[in-house]
Design a protein around this motif. Structure first.
Motif, PDB file in Angstrom:
ATOM      1  N   ALA A 265       0.881 -11.412 -74.046  1.00 32.71           N
ATOM      2  CA  ALA A 265       1.949 -12.105 -73.098  1.00 32.71           C
ATOM      3  C   ALA A 265       3.200 -12.056 -73.818  1.00 32.71           C
ATOM      4  O   ALA A 265       4.157 -11.805 -73.100  1.00 32.71           O
ATOM      5  CB  ALA A 265       1.491 -13.342 -73.029  1.00 32.71           C
ATOM      6  N   ARG A 266       3.369 -12.147 -75.179  1.00 30.12           N
ATOM      7  CA  ARG A 266       4.634 -12.309 -75.708  1.00 30.12           C
ATOM      8  C   ARG A 266       5.215 -10.672 -75.539  1.00 30.12           C
ATOM      9  O   ARG A 266       6.549 -10.476 -75.267  1.00 30.12           O
ATOM     10  CB  ARG A 266       4.382 -12.407 -77.131  1.00 30.12           C
ATOM     11  CG  ARG A 266       5.875 -12.551 -77.888  1.00 30.12           C
ATOM     12  CD  ARG A 266       5.719 -12.786 -79.505  1.00 30.12           C
ATOM     13  NE  ARG A 266       4.730 -14.168 -79.530  1.00 30.12           N
ATOM     14  CZ  ARG A 266       3.434 -13.989 -80.023  1.00 30.12           C
ATOM     15  NH1 ARG A 266       3.141 -12.995 -80.531  1.00 30.12           N
ATOM     16  NH2 ARG A 266       2.953 -15.008 -80.037  1.00 30.12           N
ATOM     17  N   ARG A 267       4.562  -9.550 -75.604  1.00 31.10           N
ATOM     18  CA  ARG A 267       5.128  -8.283 -75.404  1.00 31.10           C
ATOM     19  C   ARG A 267       5.637  -7.819 -73.917  1.00 31.10           C
ATOM     20  O   ARG A 267       6.262  -7.182 -73.771  1.00 31.10           O
ATOM     21  CB  ARG A 267       4.006  -7.201 -75.578  1.00 31.10           C
ATOM     22  CG  ARG A 267       3.888  -7.132 -77.314  1.00 31.10           C
ATOM     23  CD  ARG A 267       2.911  -6.009 -77.548  1.00 31.10           C
ATOM     24  NE  ARG A 267       2.756  -5.723 -78.922  1.00 31.10           N
ATOM     25  CZ  ARG A 267       2.671  -4.734 -79.723  1.00 31.10           C
ATOM     26  NH1 ARG A 267       2.474  -3.561 -78.743  1.00 31.10           N
ATOM     27  NH2 ARG A 267       2.492  -4.468 -80.812  1.00 31.10           N
ATOM     28  N   LEU A 268       5.012  -8.760 -72.993  1.00 31.33           N
ATOM     29  CA  LEU A 268       5.232  -8.674 -71.818  1.00 31.33           C
ATOM     30  C   LEU A 268       6.211  -9.591 -71.242  1.00 31.33           C
ATOM     31  O   LEU A 268       6.675  -9.708 -70.078  1.00 31.33           O
ATOM     32  CB  LEU A 268       4.169  -8.867 -70.862  1.00 31.33           C
ATOM     33  CG  LEU A 268       2.911  -7.714 -70.743  1.00 31.33           C
ATOM     34  CD1 LEU A 268       1.740  -7.988 -70.288  1.00 31.33           C
ATOM     35  CD2 LEU A 268       3.526  -6.331 -70.556  1.00 31.33           C
ATOM     36  N   GLY A 269       6.724 -10.611 -72.286  1.00 29.38           N
ATOM     37  CA  GLY A 269       7.861 -11.421 -71.651  1.00 29.38           C
ATOM     38  C   GLY A 269       7.227 -12.717 -71.048  1.00 29.38           C
ATOM     39  O   GLY A 269       8.182 -13.291 -70.448  1.00 29.38           O
ATOM     40  N   LEU A 270       5.879 -12.985 -71.385  1.00 30.69           N
ATOM     41  CA  LEU A 270       5.475 -14.117 -70.580  1.00 30.69           C
ATOM     42  C   LEU A 270       5.290 -15.259 -71.523  1.00 30.69           C
ATOM     43  O   LEU A 270       4.906 -14.939 -72.767  1.00 30.69           O
ATOM     44  CB  LEU A 270       4.129 -13.673 -70.024  1.00 30.69           C
ATOM     45  CG  LEU A 270       3.886 -12.602 -69.016  1.00 30.69           C
ATOM     46  CD1 LEU A 270       2.417 -12.253 -68.532  1.00 30.69           C
ATOM     47  CD2 LEU A 270       4.511 -13.069 -67.647  1.00 30.69           C
ATOM     48  N   ARG A 271       5.614 -16.140 -71.053  1.00 30.86           N
ATOM     49  CA  ARG A 271       5.716 -17.494 -71.948  1.00 30.86           C
ATOM     50  C   ARG A 271       4.237 -18.180 -71.692  1.00 30.86           C
ATOM     51  O   ARG A 271       3.904 -18.689 -70.785  1.00 30.86           O
ATOM     52  CB  ARG A 271       6.941 -18.577 -71.579  1.00 30.86           C
ATOM     53  CG  ARG A 271       8.251 -17.999 -72.091  1.00 30.86           C
ATOM     54  CD  ARG A 271       9.218 -18.960 -71.563  1.00 30.86           C
ATOM     55  NE  ARG A 271       9.366 -18.976 -69.942  1.00 30.86           N
ATOM     56  CZ  ARG A 271      10.009 -19.633 -69.280  1.00 30.86           C
ATOM     57  NH1 ARG A 271      10.709 -20.966 -69.864  1.00 30.86           N
ATOM     58  NH2 ARG A 271       9.953 -19.564 -68.090  1.00 30.86           N
ATOM     59  N   VAL A 272       3.845 -18.710 -73.024  1.00 28.53           N
ATOM     60  CA  VAL A 272       2.689 -19.285 -73.233  1.00 28.53           C
ATOM     61  C   VAL A 272       2.951 -20.832 -73.519  1.00 28.53           C
ATOM     62  O   VAL A 272       3.837 -21.085 -74.550  1.00 28.53           O
ATOM     63  CB  VAL A 272       1.485 -18.718 -74.130  1.00 28.53           C
ATOM     64  CG1 VAL A 272       0.309 -19.542 -74.144  1.00 28.53           C
ATOM     65  CG2 VAL A 272       1.035 -17.352 -73.691  1.00 28.53           C
ATOM     66  N   PRO A 273       2.554 -21.704 -72.670  1.00 28.44           N
ATOM     67  CA  PRO A 273       1.828 -21.731 -71.697  1.00 28.44           C
ATOM     68  C   PRO A 273       2.676 -21.859 -70.094  1.00 28.44           C
ATOM     69  O   PRO A 273       1.994 -21.906 -69.140  1.00 28.44           O
ATOM     70  CB  PRO A 273       1.123 -23.085 -71.741  1.00 28.44           C
ATOM     71  CG  PRO A 273       1.867 -24.243 -72.101  1.00 28.44           C
ATOM     72  CD  PRO A 273       2.925 -23.062 -73.242  1.00 28.44           C
ATOM     73  N   ASP A 274       3.923 -21.768 -70.195  1.00 30.08           N
ATOM     74  CA  ASP A 274       4.709 -21.974 -69.184  1.00 30.08           C
ATOM     75  C   ASP A 274       4.402 -21.109 -67.899  1.00 30.08           C
ATOM     76  O   ASP A 274       4.310 -21.285 -66.796  1.00 30.08           O
ATOM     77  CB  ASP A 274       6.187 -22.099 -69.410  1.00 30.08           C
ATOM     78  CG  ASP A 274       6.743 -22.801 -70.205  1.00 30.08           C
ATOM     79  OD1 ASP A 274       6.118 -23.920 -70.576  1.00 30.08           O
ATOM     80  OD2 ASP A 274       7.582 -22.555 -71.105  1.00 30.08           O
ATOM     81  N   GLU A 275       4.045 -19.577 -68.388  1.00 28.36           N
ATOM     82  CA  GLU A 275       3.895 -18.598 -67.362  1.00 28.36           C
ATOM     83  C   GLU A 275       2.441 -18.312 -67.149  1.00 28.36           C
ATOM     84  O   GLU A 275       1.741 -17.728 -66.390  1.00 28.36           O
ATOM     85  CB  GLU A 275       5.010 -17.540 -67.434  1.00 28.36           C
ATOM     86  CG  GLU A 275       6.117 -17.876 -67.156  1.00 28.36           C
ATOM     87  CD  GLU A 275       6.958 -16.789 -67.542  1.00 28.36           C
ATOM     88  OE1 GLU A 275       7.568 -16.076 -66.815  1.00 28.36           O
ATOM     89  OE2 GLU A 275       7.448 -16.459 -69.037  1.00 28.36           O
ATOM     90  N   LEU A 276       1.454 -18.673 -68.284  1.00 27.38           N
ATOM     91  CA  LEU A 276       0.350 -18.001 -68.521  1.00 27.38           C
ATOM     92  C   LEU A 276      -0.402 -18.979 -69.535  1.00 27.38           C
ATOM     93  O   LEU A 276       0.144 -19.105 -70.860  1.00 27.38           O
ATOM     94  CB  LEU A 276       0.231 -16.568 -69.192  1.00 27.38           C
ATOM     95  CG  LEU A 276      -1.074 -15.974 -69.456  1.00 27.38           C
ATOM     96  CD1 LEU A 276      -1.910 -15.756 -68.178  1.00 27.38           C
ATOM     97  CD2 LEU A 276      -1.198 -14.834 -70.279  1.00 27.38           C
ATOM     98  N   SER A 277      -1.397 -19.416 -69.077  1.00 25.70           N
ATOM     99  CA  SER A 277      -2.141 -20.501 -70.120  1.00 25.70           C
ATOM    100  C   SER A 277      -3.167 -19.531 -70.799  1.00 25.70           C
ATOM    101  O   SER A 277      -3.863 -18.708 -70.103  1.00 25.70           O
ATOM    102  CB  SER A 277      -2.778 -21.551 -69.231  1.00 25.70           C
ATOM    103  OG  SER A 277      -2.072 -22.633 -68.744  1.00 25.70           O
ATOM    104  N   VAL A 278      -3.654 -19.943 -72.069  1.00 28.66           N
ATOM    105  CA  VAL A 278      -4.736 -19.076 -72.623  1.00 28.66           C
ATOM    106  C   VAL A 278      -5.639 -20.263 -73.328  1.00 28.66           C
ATOM    107  O   VAL A 278      -5.312 -21.040 -74.193  1.00 28.66           O
ATOM    108  CB  VAL A 278      -3.901 -18.046 -73.771  1.00 28.66           C
ATOM    109  CG1 VAL A 278      -4.968 -17.312 -74.506  1.00 28.66           C
ATOM    110  CG2 VAL A 278      -2.908 -17.270 -72.940  1.00 28.66           C
ATOM    111  N   THR A 279      -6.938 -19.798 -73.335  1.00 30.57           N
ATOM    112  CA  THR A 279      -7.898 -20.445 -73.992  1.00 30.57           C
ATOM    113  C   THR A 279      -8.753 -19.692 -74.818  1.00 30.57           C
ATOM    114  O   THR A 279      -9.068 -18.457 -74.540  1.00 30.57           O
ATOM    115  CB  THR A 279      -8.783 -21.437 -72.909  1.00 30.57           C
ATOM    116  OG1 THR A 279      -9.565 -20.468 -72.225  1.00 30.57           O
ATOM    117  CG2 THR A 279      -7.957 -22.092 -72.186  1.00 30.57           C
TER     118      THR A 279
END
Length: 344
Positions: A265-279
């Motif tokens: 997610a970080r490499r793709l510029g996606l913010r966890v958890p604002d744009e992508l939740s991860v469990t």
């Protein structure tokens, strides 16, 4: 005579215990061998135990093993030593074993979850029983073929070959994860699944799909990866870059895979958890080393090892092992939040 030449004090013997307690050696043997009920009074038994403790007597386990035909040693077979979960399982088993004058030998299967080779020339001669964690019973053929009691941990309970099973409520753990994310408003999921073909991961997948099917309007795509941060990152990065609606939540079979997902997610510029939740799953130390800290399922690994050793002792003593499962618990941290659409 110098201090280096001082004679080593003789180790206390059962005869010394008998003399200190004012009883016969036969009585000492009955009490310390736990065969005294109905033959020796409770008062006398306590006097023998107190005398043994006072003079520092410890039984000669090697001699007792020869008499009983047992080594008081269990083998714990695990897929790998690099996973913290299995180290914690070992700690739980070893602690309980020590209370019963047992030792536990930790043995990582050379082929992971594949067939485990007999680590000794004759397992029957070296061991009293085998405990195996997160493996298939048929992978233990070389050991179970030696007619050793086999206790399976986190493994298929329908297999009747092992003498006992100790399982976690893995399905409930995955249901807790899924219901948490559904409750936040997520409907597009990516399942980063383990490429390891074992019962525990099959149960996670089944529980996830059942929970999402019950939701009615949720979709899920599955990608598989070996249990490795780099492999998890590569699989997640490729899946998140695919054409189509991007998932808003990634459900990972393991905290290690979740760490890879966060890196992707970080490499793709996606913010966890604002744009992508991860469990994740397991609640390893890694879960709180990540930023944000990982929402995951806590597995009581030490208790798994303890219960496995309890089950083996029960089998060796001809008692029924406790068939109850161990509960697991969702730990909500900073890696999950409502999807972007739900916050606008």
């Amino acid at each position: 005579m110098t201090s280096a030449q001082q004679p080593v004090p003789a180790r206390p013997t059962s005869r010394d215990v008998a003399r200190a307690a004012g009883v016969s050696q036969a009585t000492v043997s009955l009490v310390l061998g736990e065969k005294w009920p109905g033959r020796v009074s409770e008062t006398t038994a306590q006097r023998v135990r107190d005398a043994a403790a006072e003079i520092g007597y410890r039984p000669n386990l090697a001699a007792r093993s020869l008499r009983l035909g047992r080594t008081r040693t269990a083998l714990l077979v695990v897929p790998a030593l690099t996973n913290e979960f299995f180290a914690r399982v070992y700690a739980g088993a070893a602690e309980l074993a020590a209370e019963h004058d047992f030792g536990v030998v930790l043995y990582p299967s050379p082929d992971g979850t594949g067939p485990a080779r007999d680590p000794f020339a004759s397992a029957r001669a070296a061991l009293d029983g085998v405990i195996a964690s997160s493996m298939a019973a048929d992978a233990l053929g070389a050991l179970h073929g030696a007619d050793l009691p086999l206790v399976m941990l986190d493994s298929d309970p329908s297999d009747t070959e092992p003498a006992a099973h100790v399982n976690l409520d893995i399905a409930d753990g995955m249901r807790q994860v899924t219901e948490h994310l559904l409750g936040l408003g997520h409907r597009r999921f990516l399942h980063l699944a383990s490429a390891v073909d074992t019962w525990t991961f099959a149960v996670r997948a089944g529980a996830l799909h059942e929970a999402l099917k019950a939701a009615g309007d949720a979709t899920v795509r599955t990608v598989r990866a070996p249990l490795d941060v780099r492999a998890g990152r590569e699989a997640a990065e490729q899946a998140l870059s695919a054409v189509g609606d991007r998932p808003t939540a990634m459900i990972c079979d393991d905290d290690i895979l979740a760490a890879g997902a966060c890196k992707a997610a970080r490499r793709l510029g996606l913010r966890v958890p604002d744009e992508l939740s991860v469990t994740g799953f397991d609640d390893l130390a890694l879960a709180t080393a990540l930023e944000p800290e990982l929402t995951t399922v806590r597995l009581p690994a030490e208790q798994v090892g303890e219960r496995g050793m309890e089950a083996l002792l029960a089998v060796l003593e001809g008692r029924p092992a406790d068939p109850g499962g161990l509960p697991v618990r969702l730990v909500v941290r900073g890696s999950t939040a409502p999807p972007p659409a739900a916050r606008t």
